[in-house]
Design a protein around this motif. Structure first.
Motif, short mmCIF file in Angstrom:
data_model
loop_
_atom_site.label_atom_id
_atom_site.label_comp_id
_atom_site.label_asym_id
_atom_site.label_seq_id
_atom_site.Cartn_x
_atom_site.Cartn_y
_atom_site.Cartn_z
N ASP A 131 -32.53 3.99 -37.87
CA ASP A 131 -32.26 4.64 -39.16
C ASP A 131 -31.06 4.00 -39.84
N ASN A 132 -30.10 3.52 -39.05
CA ASN A 132 -28.92 2.88 -39.61
C ASN A 132 -29.26 1.61 -40.38
N PHE A 133 -30.44 1.10 -40.17
CA PHE A 133 -30.83 -0.15 -40.82
C PHE A 133 -31.89 0.06 -41.91
N LEU A 134 -32.06 1.32 -42.31
CA LEU A 134 -32.93 1.60 -43.46
C LEU A 134 -32.26 1.08 -44.73
N LYS A 135 -33.07 0.68 -45.68
CA LYS A 135 -32.52 0.33 -47.00
C LYS A 135 -32.04 1.62 -47.65
N MET A 146 -40.04 3.97 -52.15
CA MET A 146 -39.42 5.17 -51.61
C MET A 146 -40.40 5.96 -50.74
N GLU A 147 -41.66 6.01 -51.14
CA GLU A 147 -42.66 6.75 -50.35
C GLU A 147 -43.00 6.04 -49.05
N ARG A 148 -42.50 4.85 -48.85
CA ARG A 148 -42.74 4.08 -47.62
C ARG A 148 -41.52 4.11 -46.69
N GLU A 153 -41.35 -2.17 -44.02
CA GLU A 153 -40.78 -2.79 -45.23
C GLU A 153 -39.55 -2.05 -45.76
N SER A 154 -39.26 -0.85 -45.25
CA SER A 154 -38.12 -0.07 -45.74
C SER A 154 -36.83 -0.34 -44.95
N TYR A 155 -36.88 -1.27 -44.03
CA TYR A 155 -35.72 -1.59 -43.20
C TYR A 155 -35.08 -2.91 -43.62
N GLU A 156 -33.78 -2.99 -43.39
CA GLU A 156 -33.03 -4.24 -43.53
C GLU A 156 -33.20 -4.98 -42.20
N THR A 157 -34.37 -5.54 -42.01
CA THR A 157 -34.75 -6.14 -40.73
C THR A 157 -33.80 -7.25 -40.31
N GLN A 158 -33.40 -8.08 -41.25
CA GLN A 158 -32.50 -9.18 -40.90
C GLN A 158 -31.15 -8.66 -40.43
N ASP A 159 -30.67 -7.57 -41.03
CA ASP A 159 -29.41 -6.97 -40.58
C ASP A 159 -29.54 -6.45 -39.14
N LEU A 160 -30.68 -5.85 -38.82
CA LEU A 160 -30.92 -5.37 -37.46
C LEU A 160 -30.95 -6.54 -36.48
N ILE A 161 -31.65 -7.59 -36.85
CA ILE A 161 -31.73 -8.78 -35.99
C ILE A 161 -30.33 -9.38 -35.80
#
Length: 193
Positions: A131-135, A146-148, A153-161
């Protein structure tokens, strides 16, 4: 040429093990941890119904198995560093807890953290939620997704990586975004890990 083929049944029986509750409970071995009713109440979320006997029968063996893995990981890196002539440093051990929405991932994580801290009082153990890496909500609205929220696609995936790479690379301190379940949004401040 003779070829040996494994049937699906053979493969499955080798990949997965099945235990009765009693058989699994015995796997806690000599794990000597106590949790008071107050400890348990502090771990459980609203509407969670986990009893002390369930914790002992299910979570103690999981904790023991994780502890074996942690110890093996520590020994592996110590021996590898000795072999390579590398200055010893602590290597983090990452445990991932996955599952559907509202199935108890956070409760399981808090429970495992508490049990592992009782065994390893000298280790720093953190819970980091995806959840900390959600946009942020503003970004989700800007991208019209927003509905997604909660979908990949709603995550800052690169930040998590990047966070995981930093942790596994031995970065002493890093910061992560903070998600508020009260505001249902990312907060402006960061959390030190």
């Amino acid at each position: 040429m003779n070829k040996t083929y494994l049937s699906r049944r053979t493969i499955s029986s080798n990949l997965y093990l099945s235990f009765s509750r009693d058989e699994w409970a015995k796997r806690s071995g000599n794990l000597n941890i106590t949790l008071s009713e107050s400890d348990i109440k502090g771990i459980l979320a609203l509407n969670d119904k986990i009893t002390a006997s369930e914790i002992q029968d299910f979570y103690f063996p999981i904790t023991r198995l994780l502890q074996l893995s942690i110890n093996n990981n520590i020994n592996l890196y110590r021996e590898r560093n000795d072999f390579m002539g590398i200055k010893p440093r602590k290597m983090p051990f990452i445990i991932g807890v996955t599952g559907s929405v509202a199935v108890g991932k956070s409760t399981t994580s808090r429970l495992l953290k508490t049990l592992l801290e009782r065994i390893n009082p000298d280790l720093r153990i953190y819970i980091v939620s995806t959840d900390n890496f959600l946009k942020s909500n503003a970004r989700l609205m800007e991208e019209n997704i927003m509905e997604r929220k909660g979908f990949p696609e709603s995550y800052e995936t690169q930040d998590l990586i990047n966070f995981l790479v930093d942790i596994k690379s031995g970065v002493a301190r890093t910061q992560i975004p903070v998600y508020s379940h009260l505001k249902y949004d990312i907060l402006p401040e960061k959390q030190d890990i």
